[in-house]
Motif scaffolding. Sequence first.
Motif, short mmCIF file in Angstrom:
data_model
loop_
_atom_site.label_atom_id
_atom_site.label_comp_id
_atom_site.label_asym_id
_atom_site.label_seq_id
_atom_site.Cartn_x
_atom_site.Cartn_y
_atom_site.Cartn_z
N SER A 346 0.78 -1.37 -0.26
CA SER A 346 -0.04 -0.22 -0.02
C SER A 346 0.83 1.72 0.09
O SER A 346 2.13 1.40 1.00
N VAL A 347 0.58 1.85 -1.28
CA VAL A 347 1.62 3.80 -0.66
C VAL A 347 0.83 4.60 -0.64
O VAL A 347 -0.32 4.29 -0.21
N MET A 348 1.75 5.17 0.70
CA MET A 348 1.30 6.42 0.92
C MET A 348 2.01 7.86 0.48
O MET A 348 2.76 7.41 0.95
N TYR A 349 1.57 8.71 0.33
CA TYR A 349 1.85 10.36 -0.49
C TYR A 349 1.54 11.35 0.88
O TYR A 349 0.10 11.61 1.28
N GLU A 350 3.02 11.53 0.61
CA GLU A 350 2.10 13.13 2.40
C GLU A 350 1.89 14.37 1.51
O GLU A 350 1.06 15.14 2.55
N GLY A 351 2.32 14.15 0.39
CA GLY A 351 1.78 16.01 -0.39
C GLY A 351 0.15 16.03 -1.05
O GLY A 351 -0.18 14.55 -0.97
N VAL A 352 0.55 16.61 -1.57
CA VAL A 352 -1.32 16.98 -2.53
C VAL A 352 -0.42 16.77 -3.98
O VAL A 352 0.15 17.19 -4.17
N PRO A 353 -2.12 16.31 -4.55
CA PRO A 353 -1.92 15.81 -5.33
C PRO A 353 -1.54 16.31 -6.76
O PRO A 353 -0.41 16.38 -7.73
N THR A 354 -1.28 18.68 -6.71
CA THR A 354 -0.81 19.03 -7.68
C THR A 354 0.67 19.55 -7.56
O THR A 354 1.04 20.37 -7.77
N TYR A 355 1.32 19.39 -6.83
CA TYR A 355 2.15 19.68 -5.67
C TYR A 355 3.38 19.16 -6.24
O TYR A 355 3.61 17.70 -5.85
N PRO A 356 4.56 19.63 -7.38
CA PRO A 356 4.77 20.70 -7.32
C PRO A 356 4.61 21.08 -8.36
O PRO A 356 4.13 22.57 -9.09
N ASP A 357 3.44 19.93 -9.26
CA ASP A 357 3.14 20.37 -11.10
C ASP A 357 1.50 19.15 -10.65
O ASP A 357 1.75 18.28 -9.90
N ALA A 358 1.27 19.38 -11.72
CA ALA A 358 0.14 17.96 -11.81
C ALA A 358 0.95 16.54 -12.67
O ALA A 358 -0.27 16.16 -12.74
N GLY A 359 2.51 16.80 -12.79
CA GLY A 359 2.27 15.20 -13.16
C GLY A 359 3.36 14.93 -11.98
O GLY A 359 3.32 13.71 -12.51
N ARG A 360 2.73 15.14 -10.79
CA ARG A 360 3.31 14.80 -9.53
C ARG A 360 3.10 13.49 -9.21
O ARG A 360 3.53 11.98 -9.29
N VAL A 361 1.57 12.82 -9.49
CA VAL A 361 1.07 11.80 -9.11
C VAL A 361 1.30 10.64 -10.35
O VAL A 361 1.63 9.82 -10.11
N TRP A 362 1.59 11.73 -11.12
CA TRP A 362 2.27 10.13 -12.29
C TRP A 362 2.76 9.67 -12.06
O TRP A 362 3.58 8.39 -12.75
N ARG A 363 3.84 10.51 -11.79
CA ARG A 363 5.46 10.23 -11.50
C ARG A 363 5.60 9.43 -10.46
O ARG A 363 6.17 8.13 -10.48
N ILE A 364 4.49 9.48 -9.70
CA ILE A 364 5.14 8.38 -8.38
C ILE A 364 4.20 7.43 -8.96
O ILE A 364 5.15 5.48 -8.70
N ALA A 365 3.38 6.86 -9.27
CA ALA A 365 3.05 5.77 -10.45
C ALA A 365 3.72 5.48 -10.68
O ALA A 365 4.12 3.96 -11.15
N GLU A 366 4.42 6.17 -11.67
CA GLU A 366 5.08 5.40 -12.45
C GLU A 366 6.88 4.95 -12.22
O GLU A 366 6.64 3.59 -12.18
N ARG A 367 6.26 5.33 -11.64
CA ARG A 367 7.87 5.32 -10.06
C ARG A 367 7.96 3.15 -10.03
O ARG A 367 8.79 3.31 -9.92
N LEU A 368 6.73 3.72 -8.88
CA LEU A 368 6.82 2.30 -8.54
C LEU A 368 6.20 1.77 -8.94
O LEU A 368 5.57 0.58 -7.94
N GLY A 369 5.52 1.89 -10.07
CA GLY A 369 4.86 0.76 -10.83
C GLY A 369 3.25 0.10 -10.21
O GLY A 369 2.77 -1.00 -10.34
N VAL A 370 2.92 1.48 -9.76
CA VAL A 370 1.26 1.65 -9.00
C VAL A 370 -0.04 0.87 -10.05
O VAL A 370 0.47 1.12 -11.60
N ASN A 371 -0.52 -0.28 -10.45
CA ASN A 371 -1.55 -0.61 -11.00
C ASN A 371 -3.06 -0.87 -10.38
O ASN A 371 -3.78 -0.87 -11.18
N ILE A 372 -3.29 -0.07 -9.16
CA ILE A 372 -4.35 -0.38 -8.45
C ILE A 372 -4.39 1.38 -8.26
O ILE A 372 -3.61 1.87 -7.52
#
Length: 677
Positions: A346-372
Amino acid sequence: MTTQPELSEAQIAVHWREEGYYPPTPKFVGQANASEPAIIERFGEVNFPECFKEYADLLSWDSYWHTTLDTSDPPFWKWFVGGRLNACYNCVDRHLESSRNKAALIWVPEPEAAPTQVITYQELCRRINEFAALLQGFCGVRTGDRVTFHLPMVPELPVAMLACARLGAIHSEVFGGFSGAACGGRIADSGSNVLVTMDSYYRNGELVDHKVKADEAVEAARALGHEVEKVLVWRRHPGEYASEAPMVAGRDFFVDEVLREYRGKLVEPVSMPAEAPLFLMYTSGTTGRPKGCQHSTGGYLAYVAGTSKYYQDIHPEDTYWCAADIGWITGHSYIVYGPLALGTTSVMYEGVPTYPDAGRVWRIAERLGVNIFHTAPTTIRMLRKLGPDEPSKYGYHFKHMTTVGEPIEPEVWRWYYDVVGKGEAAIVDTWWQTETGGFLGSTLPALQPMKPGSCGPGVLGVYPVIYDEDGAVIEAGSERAGNICIRNPWPGIFQTIWGQPERFVQIYYAKYCRDRRSRDWRDWPYFAGDGAVQAADGYFRILGRVDDVINVAGHRLGTKELESAALTVSEVAEAAAVPVMDDVRGRAVEMYVALKPGFAPDVSLEDKVSAAIVHEIGKIARPKNVWLVADMPKTRSGKIMRRVIAGISNFTDVGDVSTLANPEIVDDIRHRVQSEK
Ligand code: WTA
């Protein structure tokens, strides 16, 4: 409970047209946990309540139950009676043998350059044991005691939750964004002697001071006659102290310092009765006093494990990310208890989804291999607005996505499906509540097609129905809206409101109870407080709250709480809170305020009202507008007509004003407000 709600979100709901279906992809269906239609039959009404054994059997029991559902004291339902288990053991210890070195939690802190923390099941177990030993040895916490947390999105939060669960102590996490005053009220209500907090945490790239709120919370609890004995302060950066607030000798302790004594200590998980309370989660209600929703150990854990498996399609090998805050029920059920009970990551993220930009969430998903991926319509709207094309720039692939917390507009749903999900992910729109522990309405992702804007039918073993004000059933396909209720108990339902059993019965069951003496669950439908319509295919569309609750960005705010906060400003005579439509947050709050005689309206007073609300509740409650008005529209008996005010704020029909004592005020307010919008 008012029989004719004078104001509700459901009344200002936008009615979107019926949408077409989206089937899941064959690839998704091929690997889904629930892919055989037989499951729907197994959970059919004829098999109630025994069908829920299937969920309970996902857990490890110290002793098996003798009665699946005890209805002898309605509506205080008891599930799996006679069974004993420990929730922490089920979420952690039992996975050690096969998966001790697998990631249980992956914590993504702020700022972006900070290293991600991978916490294996083994490491999680060690941290939980040490903190449980500290709670027991240093604070004297025993089975059944309440412990309040005011923690942000840091791993110390699930560690503290599971440490309490290990001891059989009842945790009560107050969302980190709530004010110290709000936290203090919840401490006093639950009677916690211990407050667990953190000195600071990151928000939008800033290290914000959090310990100051602990001091306010202790003061607020004291004002209510309750003394906090110990405040445990985790340090965001251990060894350094990042808060303006001084430590109070004999009361405040740094966890990292005290913990040294407990290094390597082990605490046996306490075998708890299935119906022992696991935690309290406070939520807003129809009066100013928040309700401590009490959730059970066995029924709750079985329900979140079962729904995580079938509705979120979690397999142990998935990397699952629910981007909610653990301070809300979604995080309790679907970041911590459900996923960990199933032994996933289970992934936990400290910050807000739009900081520092609107790509942050997708970078995390890509890096960690999130599939759900699991989030709320507010976040989806925000990401769509700020970075409509961002997802395609990243190479992640979701097989499954969830939306939860508020109605999602079909247009926003389609962006989620096409752009975020890249047309590959099955989506479930899950309707449920703090009180209900887990999902109530959703499609089974491999077996029931998606329909934008509708959550779907009742989930396995849950039978919703729509009643009109008089308790008559509104048939599916009639296109008439009414109050959505659940006809039967289910294992995740909360047990009571902490310390207020009469209020529990009154709010959730009195409205449609057919016979107060009946021990047949069929006579005790659960009133959810939402308006809904049911299409001919059985799918429900949730329209919003029908009571005095406003759902802002998926967060429930009580109109009474907002109004009492405004009334703490000495110049204010009367206040009314109303919901207004908002493009990003779904709904926002507008405050109407009438001043005491002798005070003239000015901007500083508007600011003062806003500041009072932030102080009493938290930033999430900051009103979109504060309107200072000469008087409120009132009935002859002096009742403020919020329906009329909401009509003005939303540019909709204000309804019949002939019964008002002061009908002339309506045009005055309308002119003033609508000309400034
Ligand atoms: C609303 C959050 C439409 C509803 C889990 C409910 C929804 C309230 C949905 C509970 C959904 C939740 N579609 N509306 N999928 N999910 N709601 O207690 O009004 O924070 O009563 O629990 O959110 O909010 P709560």
